[in-house]
Design a protein around this motif. Structure first.
Motif: not given
Length: 125
Positions: A101-114
């Motif tokens: 998931i890209g978080l444009p207001t934070r300029n971050k990407v978060v990752a989740y795994n199956a």
């Protein structure tokens, strides 16, 4: 055990390799987050409308490819850094291992795994 790092399980080693691969794609993710940010700027009326802001969400074109192991989309407001039930359902339906998931207001990407049903954040970069 991994031959490179005997104290690291093969599963953990594989996750680290995936995260490294995703980090290398940050410029592409950044472009997509910038598109979302631009849309939100052009539509200030969506600032307090989480449902309406979905129209500014951007989905990475490779998400639909059977040649990738992840989905990527943006969350326009950026303060919701966890996947919705729909995000999880879509990722499972596409048979992907990773949900990014890209978080444009934070300029971050978060990752989740199956492996844990996309419930716990594995990485943020």
């Amino acid at each position: 055990m991994s031959l490179e790092f005997p104290h690291v399980s093969p599963m953990m080693w594989q996750k680290r390799q995936s995260i490294k691969k995703f980090k290398k794609q940050k410029p592409m993710f950044k472009q997509l987050m910038d598109m979302t940010a631009k849309c939100m700027k052009e539509h200030p009326e969506l600032a307090n409308d989480v449902q309406g802001a979905i129209q500014c969400e951007v989905i990475h074109p490779e998400t639909m490819s059977k040649f990738t192991d992840y989905t990527f989309h943006t969350h326009p407001h950026g303060d919701i850094d966890y996947p919705s039930d729909k995000d999880i359902e879509t990722t499972k339906t596409l048979n992907k291992e990773w949900l990014l998931i890209g978080l444009p207001t934070r300029n971050k990407v978060v990752a989740y795994n199956a492996k844990d049903g996309f419930k716990h954040k594995v990485a943020e970069f």
